[in-house]
Design a protein around this motif. Structure first.
Motif, PDB file in Angstrom:
ATOM      1  N   ASP A  32       0.850  -1.188   0.000  1.00 42.31           N
ATOM      2  CA  ASP A  32       0.000   0.000   0.000  1.00 42.31           C
ATOM      3  C   ASP A  32       0.883   1.233   0.000  1.00 42.31           C
ATOM      4  N   LEU A  33       0.476   2.236  -0.782  1.00 41.71           N
ATOM      5  CA  LEU A  33       1.193   3.508  -0.864  1.00 41.71           C
ATOM      6  C   LEU A  33       0.270   4.630  -0.429  1.00 41.71           C
ATOM      7  N   ARG A  34       0.784   5.525   0.404  1.00 43.28           N
ATOM      8  CA  ARG A  34      -0.024   6.674   0.813  1.00 43.28           C
ATOM      9  C   ARG A  34      -0.302   7.566  -0.403  1.00 43.28           C
ATOM     10  N   ARG A  35      -1.517   8.089  -0.475  1.00 39.08           N
ATOM     11  CA  ARG A  35      -1.852   9.003  -1.563  1.00 39.08           C
ATOM     12  C   ARG A  35      -1.206  10.358  -1.302  1.00 39.08           C
ATOM     13  N   PRO A  36      -0.375  10.841  -2.227  1.00 35.03           N
ATOM     14  CA  PRO A  36       0.353  12.090  -1.972  1.00 35.03           C
ATOM     15  C   PRO A  36      -0.508  13.323  -2.242  1.00 35.03           C
ATOM     16  N   ASP A  37       0.067  14.491  -1.995  1.00 35.46           N
ATOM     17  CA  ASP A  37      -0.582  15.756  -2.312  1.00 35.46           C
ATOM     18  C   ASP A  37      -0.760  15.863  -3.828  1.00 35.46           C
ATOM     19  N   PRO A  38      -1.681  16.741  -4.259  1.00 35.75           N
ATOM     20  CA  PRO A  38      -1.960  16.860  -5.706  1.00 35.75           C
ATOM     21  C   PRO A  38      -0.734  17.089  -6.570  1.00 35.75           C
ATOM     22  N   LYS A  39       0.277  17.793  -6.068  1.00 41.78           N
ATOM     23  CA  LYS A  39       1.440  18.105  -6.910  1.00 41.78           C
ATOM     24  C   LYS A  39       2.168  16.850  -7.369  1.00 41.78           C
ATOM     25  N   CYS A  40       2.105  15.780  -6.592  1.00 45.92           N
ATOM     26  CA  CYS A  40       2.784  14.526  -6.955  1.00 45.92           C
ATOM     27  C   CYS A  40       1.804  13.420  -7.330  1.00 45.92           C
ATOM     28  N   ARG A  41       0.535  13.638  -7.044  1.00 47.56           N
ATOM     29  CA  ARG A  41      -0.472  12.594  -7.260  1.00 47.56           C
ATOM     30  C   ARG A  41      -0.587  12.214  -8.732  1.00 47.56           C
ATOM     31  N   GLY A  42      -0.594  13.226  -9.603  1.00 48.35           N
ATOM     32  CA  GLY A  42      -0.750  12.947 -11.026  1.00 48.35           C
ATOM     33  C   GLY A  42       0.383  12.095 -11.565  1.00 48.35           C
ATOM     34  N   TRP A  43       1.619  12.412 -11.145  1.00 52.52           N
ATOM     35  CA  TRP A  43       2.776  11.633 -11.608  1.00 52.52           C
ATOM     36  C   TRP A  43       2.646  10.177 -11.179  1.00 52.52           C
ATOM     37  N   LEU A  44       2.323   9.964  -9.900  1.00 54.02           N
ATOM     38  CA  LEU A  44       2.252   8.604  -9.377  1.00 54.02           C
ATOM     39  C   LEU A  44       1.140   7.815 -10.052  1.00 54.02           C
ATOM     40  N   GLU A  45       0.003   8.425 -10.244  1.00 53.72           N
ATOM     41  CA  GLU A  45      -1.112   7.706 -10.859  1.00 53.72           C
ATOM     42  C   GLU A  45      -0.818   7.369 -12.320  1.00 53.72           C
ATOM     43  N   ARG A  46      -0.172   8.279 -13.030  1.00 54.38           N
ATOM     44  CA  ARG A  46       0.193   7.984 -14.426  1.00 54.38           C
ATOM     45  C   ARG A  46       1.138   6.795 -14.512  1.00 54.38           C
ATOM     46  N   VAL A  47       2.115   6.739 -13.611  1.00 54.71           N
ATOM     47  CA  VAL A  47       3.069   5.624 -13.630  1.00 54.71           C
ATOM     48  C   VAL A  47       2.369   4.304 -13.282  1.00 54.71           C
ATOM     49  N   LEU A  48       1.512   4.322 -12.271  1.00 54.49           N
ATOM     50  CA  LEU A  48       0.800   3.100 -11.896  1.00 54.49           C
ATOM     51  C   LEU A  48      -0.088   2.609 -13.029  1.00 54.49           C
ATOM     52  N   LEU A  49      -0.774   3.527 -13.702  1.00 53.65           N
ATOM     53  CA  LEU A  49      -1.634   3.129 -14.819  1.00 53.65           C
ATOM     54  C   LEU A  49      -0.813   2.603 -15.987  1.00 53.65           C
ATOM     55  N   GLN A  50       0.352   3.204 -16.239  1.00 49.63           N
ATOM     56  CA  GLN A  50       1.214   2.720 -17.314  1.00 49.63           C
ATOM     57  C   GLN A  50       1.678   1.296 -17.022  1.00 49.63           C
ATOM     58  N   LEU A  51       2.095   1.041 -15.777  1.00 51.91           N
ATOM     59  CA  LEU A  51       2.569  -0.293 -15.417  1.00 51.91           C
ATOM     60  C   LEU A  51       1.424  -1.299 -15.416  1.00 51.91           C
ATOM     61  N   GLU A  52       0.250  -0.862 -14.999  1.00 46.97           N
ATOM     62  CA  GLU A  52      -0.905  -1.761 -15.055  1.00 46.97           C
ATOM     63  C   GLU A  52      -1.217  -2.119 -16.505  1.00 46.97           C
ATOM     64  N   GLY A  53      -1.135  -1.114 -17.393  1.00 43.58           N
ATOM     65  CA  GLY A  53      -1.351  -1.372 -18.807  1.00 43.58           C
ATOM     66  C   GLY A  53      -0.325  -2.311 -19.413  1.00 43.58           C
ATOM     67  N   SER A  54       0.859  -2.370 -18.814  1.00 44.72           N
ATOM     68  CA  SER A  54       1.906  -3.292 -19.278  1.00 44.72           C
ATOM     69  C   SER A  54       1.724  -4.699 -18.727  1.00 44.72           C
ATOM     70  N   GLY A  55       0.722  -4.893 -17.859  1.00 43.50           N
ATOM     71  CA  GLY A  55       0.418  -6.231 -17.354  1.00 43.50           C
ATOM     72  C   GLY A  55       1.335  -6.723 -16.269  1.00 43.50           C
ATOM     73  N   VAL A  56       1.981  -5.793 -15.520  1.00 46.32           N
ATOM     74  CA  VAL A  56       2.922  -6.238 -14.485  1.00 46.32           C
ATOM     75  C   VAL A  56       2.399  -5.985 -13.071  1.00 46.32           C
ATOM     76  N   LEU A  57       1.243  -5.345 -12.955  1.00 49.67           N
ATOM     77  CA  LEU A  57       0.656  -5.107 -11.634  1.00 49.67           C
ATOM     78  C   LEU A  57      -0.810  -4.739 -11.788  1.00 49.67           C
ATOM     79  N   GLU A  58      -1.507  -4.718 -10.658  1.00 48.14           N
ATOM     80  CA  GLU A  58      -2.865  -4.179 -10.575  1.00 48.14           C
ATOM     81  C   GLU A  58      -2.852  -3.124  -9.475  1.00 48.14           C
ATOM     82  N   ALA A  59      -3.367  -1.931  -9.779  1.00 46.53           N
ATOM     83  CA  ALA A  59      -3.369  -0.831  -8.813  1.00 46.53           C
ATOM     84  C   ALA A  59      -4.791  -0.331  -8.608  1.00 46.53           C
ATOM     85  N   THR A  60      -5.138  -0.064  -7.351  1.00 51.59           N
ATOM     86  CA  THR A  60      -6.479   0.411  -7.000  1.00 51.59           C
ATOM     87  C   THR A  60      -6.365   1.553  -6.005  1.00 51.59           C
ATOM     88  N   LEU A  61      -7.123   2.610  -6.223  1.00 48.14           N
ATOM     89  CA  LEU A  61      -7.201   3.703  -5.257  1.00 48.14           C
ATOM     90  C   LEU A  61      -8.267   3.364  -4.223  1.00 48.14           C
TER      91      LEU A  61
END
Length: 259
Positions: free
Chosen positions: A150-179
């Motif tokens: 589990d990862l803590r949800r960061p402030d908005p300034k970093c949230r977009g970066w983290l979510e984009r990376v998680l979605l990219q990796l999920e799209g690559s089939g190497v993980l599943e991420a849920t908010l």
């Protein structure tokens, strides 16, 4: 000393015979991970839980029941201690242990996160035995297998970066991420064999980039999208650097990689 076993229905066996990484056939892994990945909004779903549990079974992972069993798995080398780091914080963890690939994921993600956002990633949970799961945890959670964090949800300034990376990796089939909402955090289930292969491909591509002086020789099965992803660039930039009007490439073709 009392030994323990779990139902063969869950792909578990006695500790003495249990194997952390079984040579799973490509057919089984393909069944565990459909080629088309859904859940690209981080909302989670029943199908996401299905995938996580199928991957756990495909890897023959035990659903650990007690803290004593975590200790046995650590001593046997199936779980590793996640060390302290300047790039991430382990916040109030009772069991700072995980599969080796989860440890690799944390170190890579946290290094990139700190570089992009200027702050440390916060990990709030790793392996949890079944008898220490919080009340709101799903009975199908894969935290007891050691393949989730589990990862803590960061402030908005970093949230977009983290979510984009998680979605990219999920799209690559190497993980599943849920908010998750209560409390706000990201539940991330790492698919160990798939993630290890993904990192190996990236590392090999980086080595080829350095050895080739910024050039890449197309291999069978490559696509512009895959090459762009490996080398942290985009398809339009690849086309521009190589004067390509479309996406057609062929094995043996040498491409210039944008810096």
């Amino acid at each position: 000393m009392k030994t323990w076993t779990m139902s063969p229905r869950h792909g578990a066996r006695s500790l003495r015979k249990w194997r952390p990484f079984v040579a799973v056939s490509s057919v089984l892994l393909a069944a565990a991970l459909p080629g088309e990945i859904s859940g690209q909004s981080l909302r989670g779903s029943t199908s996401s839980l299905d995938r996580q549990n199928r991957v756990a079974r495909a890897h023959d992972f035990t659903y650990i029941a007690t803290p004593a069993q975590i200790e046995r798995f650590v001593n046997a080398g199936y779980l590793v201690r996640v060390p302290a780091s300047a790039d991430y914080v382990l916040h109030d963890l009772s069991f700072p242990y995980a599969r080796p690939e989860v440890n690799l994921f944390i170190s890579r993600l946290a290094r990139q996160y700190r570089s992009a956002c200027g702050e440390r990633l916060v990990v709030t949970s790793l392996t949890r035995p079944k008898n220490k799961q919080p009340r709101n945890a799903s009975p199908r959670s894969v935290h007891p297998t050691g393949m989730a964090l589990d990862l803590r949800r960061p402030d908005p300034k970093c949230r977009g970066w983290l979510e984009r990376v998680l979605l990219q990796l999920e799209g690559s089939g190497v993980l599943e991420a849920t908010l998750e909402r209560r409390p706000p955090h990201y539940h991330v289930a790492i698919f160990p064999q798939q993630y290890a292969a993904y990192v190996e491909r990236i590392t090999r591509a980086q080595q080829q980039y350095v050895a080739g002086g910024g050039r890449y020789e197309v291999r069978p099965g490559d696509s512009l999208w895959e090459i762009a992803r490996r080398h942290a660039t985009t398809v339009p930039r690849l086309r521009s650097a190589n004067n390509l009007s479309g996406s057609r490439i062929y094995p043996g073709q040498v491409l210039t990689l944008p810096g």
